[in-house]
Design a protein around this motif. Structure first.
Motif, mmCIF file in Angstrom:
data_model
loop_
_atom_site.group_PDB
_atom_site.id
_atom_site.type_symbol
_atom_site.label_atom_id
_atom_site.label_comp_id
_atom_site.label_asym_id
_atom_site.label_seq_id
_atom_site.Cartn_x
_atom_site.Cartn_y
_atom_site.Cartn_z
ATOM 1 N N LEU A 195 42.096 46.538 39.078
ATOM 2 C CA LEU A 195 40.886 45.828 39.524
ATOM 3 C C LEU A 195 39.671 46.332 38.752
ATOM 4 O O LEU A 195 38.884 45.550 38.205
ATOM 5 C CB LEU A 195 40.672 46.029 41.028
ATOM 6 C CG LEU A 195 39.334 45.491 41.560
ATOM 7 C CD1 LEU A 195 39.361 43.971 41.669
ATOM 8 C CD2 LEU A 195 38.982 46.113 42.901
ATOM 9 N N VAL A 196 39.531 47.640 38.712
ATOM 10 C CA VAL A 196 38.343 48.223 38.086
ATOM 11 C C VAL A 196 38.361 47.997 36.565
ATOM 12 O O VAL A 196 37.345 47.617 35.971
ATOM 13 C CB VAL A 196 38.243 49.723 38.442
ATOM 14 C CG1 VAL A 196 37.086 50.379 37.712
ATOM 15 C CG2 VAL A 196 38.104 49.900 39.954
ATOM 16 N N ASP A 197 39.538 48.172 35.945
ATOM 17 C CA ASP A 197 39.641 47.971 34.494
ATOM 18 C C ASP A 197 39.307 46.531 34.119
ATOM 19 O O ASP A 197 38.536 46.276 33.181
ATOM 20 C CB ASP A 197 41.062 48.297 34.008
ATOM 21 C CG ASP A 197 41.356 49.795 34.084
ATOM 22 O OD1 ASP A 197 40.395 50.576 34.295
ATOM 23 O OD2 ASP A 197 42.540 50.179 33.949
ATOM 24 N N ARG A 198 39.888 45.590 34.846
ATOM 25 C CA ARG A 198 39.655 44.164 34.551
ATOM 26 C C ARG A 198 38.185 43.796 34.819
ATOM 27 O O ARG A 198 37.598 42.999 34.093
ATOM 28 C CB ARG A 198 40.584 43.276 35.391
ATOM 29 C CG ARG A 198 42.012 43.256 34.921
ATOM 30 C CD ARG A 198 42.157 42.497 33.592
ATOM 31 N NE ARG A 198 41.970 41.058 33.756
ATOM 32 C CZ ARG A 198 41.396 40.255 32.859
ATOM 33 N NH1 ARG A 198 40.923 40.751 31.735
ATOM 34 N NH2 ARG A 198 41.289 38.968 33.088
ATOM 35 N N ALA A 199 37.619 44.383 35.868
ATOM 36 C CA ALA A 199 36.208 44.096 36.169
ATOM 37 C C ALA A 199 35.327 44.563 35.009
ATOM 38 O O ALA A 199 34.399 43.854 34.598
ATOM 39 C CB ALA A 199 35.792 44.772 37.473
ATOM 40 N N HIS A 200 35.641 45.717 34.439
ATOM 41 C CA HIS A 200 34.892 46.203 33.274
ATOM 42 C C HIS A 200 35.010 45.203 32.126
ATOM 43 O O HIS A 200 34.006 44.828 31.505
ATOM 44 C CB HIS A 200 35.441 47.563 32.817
ATOM 45 C CG HIS A 200 34.756 48.729 33.472
ATOM 46 N ND1 HIS A 200 33.506 49.157 33.109
ATOM 47 C CD2 HIS A 200 35.152 49.554 34.473
ATOM 48 C CE1 HIS A 200 33.146 50.186 33.851
ATOM 49 N NE2 HIS A 200 34.134 50.457 34.697
ATOM 50 N N GLU A 201 36.234 44.759 31.859
ATOM 51 C CA GLU A 201 36.467 43.829 30.744
ATOM 52 C C GLU A 201 35.698 42.521 30.926
ATOM 53 O O GLU A 201 35.161 41.969 29.978
ATOM 54 C CB GLU A 201 37.965 43.496 30.640
ATOM 55 C CG GLU A 201 38.820 44.627 30.094
ATOM 56 C CD GLU A 201 40.313 44.368 30.306
ATOM 57 O OE1 GLU A 201 41.070 45.344 30.296
ATOM 58 O OE2 GLU A 201 40.690 43.183 30.509
ATOM 59 N N LEU A 202 35.684 42.028 32.168
ATOM 60 C CA LEU A 202 35.108 40.697 32.414
ATOM 61 C C LEU A 202 33.588 40.720 32.534
ATOM 62 O O LEU A 202 32.962 39.661 32.542
ATOM 63 C CB LEU A 202 35.713 40.098 33.693
ATOM 64 C CG LEU A 202 37.207 39.749 33.629
ATOM 65 C CD1 LEU A 202 37.739 39.359 35.009
ATOM 66 C CD2 LEU A 202 37.435 38.595 32.647
ATOM 67 N N THR A 203 32.985 41.905 32.636
ATOM 68 C CA THR A 203 31.545 41.951 32.946
ATOM 69 C C THR A 203 30.704 42.814 32.024
ATOM 70 O O THR A 203 29.510 42.959 32.278
ATOM 71 C CB THR A 203 31.314 42.544 34.353
ATOM 72 O OG1 THR A 203 31.768 43.905 34.329
ATOM 73 C CG2 THR A 203 32.036 41.772 35.429
ATOM 74 N N ASP A 204 31.240 43.425 30.991
ATOM 75 C CA ASP A 204 30.487 44.415 30.218
ATOM 76 C C ASP A 204 30.003 45.557 31.096
ATOM 77 O O ASP A 204 28.955 46.144 30.834
ATOM 78 C CB ASP A 204 29.241 43.808 29.527
ATOM 79 C CG ASP A 204 29.567 42.638 28.650
ATOM 80 O OD1 ASP A 204 30.658 42.657 28.037
ATOM 81 O OD2 ASP A 204 28.736 41.713 28.586
ATOM 82 N N GLY A 205 30.734 45.830 32.174
ATOM 83 C CA GLY A 205 30.381 47.001 32.978
ATOM 84 C C GLY A 205 29.199 46.821 33.908
ATOM 85 O O GLY A 205 28.629 47.806 34.369
ATOM 86 N N ARG A 206 28.830 45.563 34.204
ATOM 87 C CA ARG A 206 27.691 45.339 35.114
ATOM 88 C C ARG A 206 28.069 44.332 36.197
ATOM 89 O O ARG A 206 28.586 43.254 35.901
ATOM 90 C CB ARG A 206 26.505 44.747 34.346
ATOM 91 C CG ARG A 206 25.924 45.635 33.288
ATOM 92 C CD ARG A 206 25.032 44.805 32.369
ATOM 93 N NE ARG A 206 23.958 44.158 33.131
ATOM 94 C CZ ARG A 206 22.752 44.700 33.284
ATOM 95 N NH1 ARG A 206 22.470 45.861 32.731
ATOM 96 N NH2 ARG A 206 21.835 44.066 33.979
ATOM 97 N N VAL A 211 39.962 49.125 50.221
ATOM 98 C CA VAL A 211 38.522 48.826 50.281
ATOM 99 C C VAL A 211 37.706 49.998 49.716
ATOM 100 O O VAL A 211 36.770 49.803 48.935
ATOM 101 C CB VAL A 211 38.106 48.501 51.737
ATOM 102 C CG1 VAL A 211 36.591 48.423 51.863
ATOM 103 C CG2 VAL A 211 38.751 47.187 52.178
ATOM 104 N N VAL A 212 38.087 51.216 50.095
ATOM 105 C CA VAL A 212 37.380 52.395 49.562
ATOM 106 C C VAL A 212 37.496 52.417 48.028
ATOM 107 O O VAL A 212 36.498 52.628 47.322
ATOM 108 C CB VAL A 212 37.945 53.700 50.176
ATOM 109 C CG1 VAL A 212 37.407 54.920 49.438
ATOM 110 C CG2 VAL A 212 37.592 53.775 51.662
ATOM 111 N N ALA A 213 38.706 52.155 47.525
ATOM 112 C CA ALA A 213 38.900 52.183 46.066
ATOM 113 C C ALA A 213 38.099 51.077 45.382
ATOM 114 O O ALA A 213 37.543 51.276 44.286
ATOM 115 C CB ALA A 213 40.390 52.033 45.740
ATOM 116 N N THR A 214 38.021 49.922 46.027
ATOM 117 C CA THR A 214 37.234 48.811 45.471
ATOM 118 C C THR A 214 35.769 49.221 45.337
ATOM 119 O O THR A 214 35.155 49.071 44.277
ATOM 120 C CB THR A 214 37.344 47.572 46.401
ATOM 121 O OG1 THR A 214 38.712 47.149 46.438
ATOM 122 C CG2 THR A 214 36.471 46.433 45.916
ATOM 123 N N LEU A 215 35.221 49.753 46.417
ATOM 124 C CA LEU A 215 33.785 50.049 46.412
ATOM 125 C C LEU A 215 33.456 51.276 45.566
ATOM 126 O O LEU A 215 32.489 51.268 44.804
ATOM 127 C CB LEU A 215 33.291 50.209 47.855
ATOM 128 C CG LEU A 215 33.363 48.878 48.626
ATOM 129 C CD1 LEU A 215 33.181 49.087 50.114
ATOM 130 C CD2 LEU A 215 32.319 47.896 48.101
#
Ligand code: NAD
Length: 256
Positions: free
Chosen positions: A51-62, A87-91
Motif C-alpha cells: 500500500l505504502v510503496d504503491r502510494a509513493h509511486e502514484l503520488t510523488d510522495g504527497r 488501519v494503524v499501518a495505513t495511517l
C-alpha cells in the motif's frame, strides 16, 4: 483539488466516499483487496508495505488526506488484523506522505460497537502493538464461541489508539488532524446479509438502537468523512464522532 487515498474503496462506505470526493473534483486513489487503484491485503505485513510503496509511486510522495475505511466484521482473528493493525499501518505508513501534502488530514472508521463491552485481552494486545498476541486472543474468543466479540474489541482498540495518536508529536503538533467516525448500522455489503435475517436484524437493532432515521446509507456517511479531511476542519482532532442516529446517546446517556 486535493489528492485523497481511501482504503476499502471497492465497497460500502469507502466506495460512496470515493464517489463523493470525485464529484467534488478531487483526485482519489482507491485501495482494496481488488477492484481498486492499489490492490493490497491490509491483514498482512506484505500488503501493508505494498500500500505504502504503491502510494509513493502514484503520488510523488504527497497526499493531502487519507480515509481508512477498509474493515471486516467476520468472527475470525483476521478481523483484528484488518481493523486494528491494518488501519494503524495505513495511517503510520502514509503519514510521511501527508506531511508533504497541503492541509493534511486523516480519518479512520470506528463503530458504535466500540462502546459495547469488549474483550480486553484483545484490546490490550492490540494497543501494545502485539499482533501475534491479539490474534491468539481473538482465536481464544473463537474457541470459546465468542468470535462475535472480536469486531467490537478491534473497534474499541482503534478508537483508543486514535485518542493517543492524534495528540502525539507526529500528528497534532505537525498540523495533521486525525479523527474517527463511528457509524451506527449502515446498509452496506458488510451488513446486508445480517440485516436480511429477521432474527439477526432484531439483535443488531437491540444492540444499536437508532431513534433518528434508523439505519444509515453509506452516502450519508461520506460527507462527514469528506468534511473532517477538508481544509475547513482546522480544530477537530482526536474525536470519535458518532454518526449513529442517537445510538451512543441511548447507550451511554450522561456518561460522556
Ligand atoms: P464493506 O464490507 O462494504 O467494505 C469494506 C471494504 O474493506 C471491502 O471492500 C473489503 O474488500 C475491504 N477490506 C476488507 N478486508 C481487507 C483487507 N484485508 N485489505 C484491504 N481491504 C480490505 O463494509 P462497510 O460497511 O463499507 O465498512 C466500512 C468501514 O466502516 C469498516 O471499517 C466497518 O467496520 C465500518 N463500519 C461499518 C458499519 C456498518 O454498519 N456498515 C458500522 C460501523 C462501522
Amino acid at each position: 483539488p486535493r489528492t485523497y487515498l481511501v482504503t476499502g474503496a471497492a465497497s460500502g462506505i469507502g466506495k460512496a466516499t470515493v464517489a463523493h470526493l470525485r464529484e467534488q473534483g478531487h483526485t482519489v486513489i482507491g485501495a482494496d483487496l481488488k477492484e481498486a487503484d492499489i490492490s493490497a491485503d491490509l491483514a498482512t505485513p506484505d500488503g501493508r508495505n505494498q500500500l505504502v510503496d504503491r502510494a509513493h509511486e502514484l503520488t510523488d510522495g504527497r497526499l493531502d488526506a487519507v480515509i481508512a475505511c477498509a474493515g471486516l466484521a467476520h468472527f475470525v482473528p483476521r478481523t483484528v488484523q484488518v481493523n486494528y493493525f491494518g488501519v494503524v499501518a495505513t495511517l503510520e505508513g502514509l503519514r510521511p506522505l501527508l506531511a508533504a501534502g497541503t492541509d493534511p488530514r486523516a480519518v479512520l472508521l470506528s463503530s458504535v460497537a466500540s462502546i459495547h463491552p469488549a474483550d480486553q485481552t484483545i484490546v490490550d494486545a492490540a494497543l501494545a502493538g502485539d499482533e501475534e498476541a491479539a490474534v491468539a486472543a481473538a482465536q481464544a474468543a473463537v474457541d470459546r464461541g465468542e468470535g462475535y466479540a472480536i469486531y467490537g474489541a478491534s473497534k474499541q482498540a482503534i478508537a483508543r489508539w486514535l485518542r493517543r495518536t492524534a495528540i502525539s508529536d507526529d500528528w497534532a503538533p505537525a498540523g495533521i488532524p486525525l479523527n474517527a467516525v463511528a457509524p451506527g448500522t449502515t446498509v452496506t455489503p458488510m451488513t446486508e446479509p445480517m440485516l436480511a435475517d429477521a432474527e439477526t436484524r432484531k439483535a443488531i437493532d437491540a444492540g444499536i438502537p437508532m431513534p433518528l432515521h434508523g439505519h444509515a446509507r453509506p452516502e450519508q456517511v461520506a460527507p462527514l468523512l469528506a468534511w473532517l479531511t477538508s481544509p475547513e476542519n482546522t480544530h477537530v482532532t482526536g474525536q470519535v464522532i458518532f454518526l449513529d442516529g442517537g445510538a451512543d446517546a441511548v447507550l451511554r446517556g450522561d456518561d460522556i
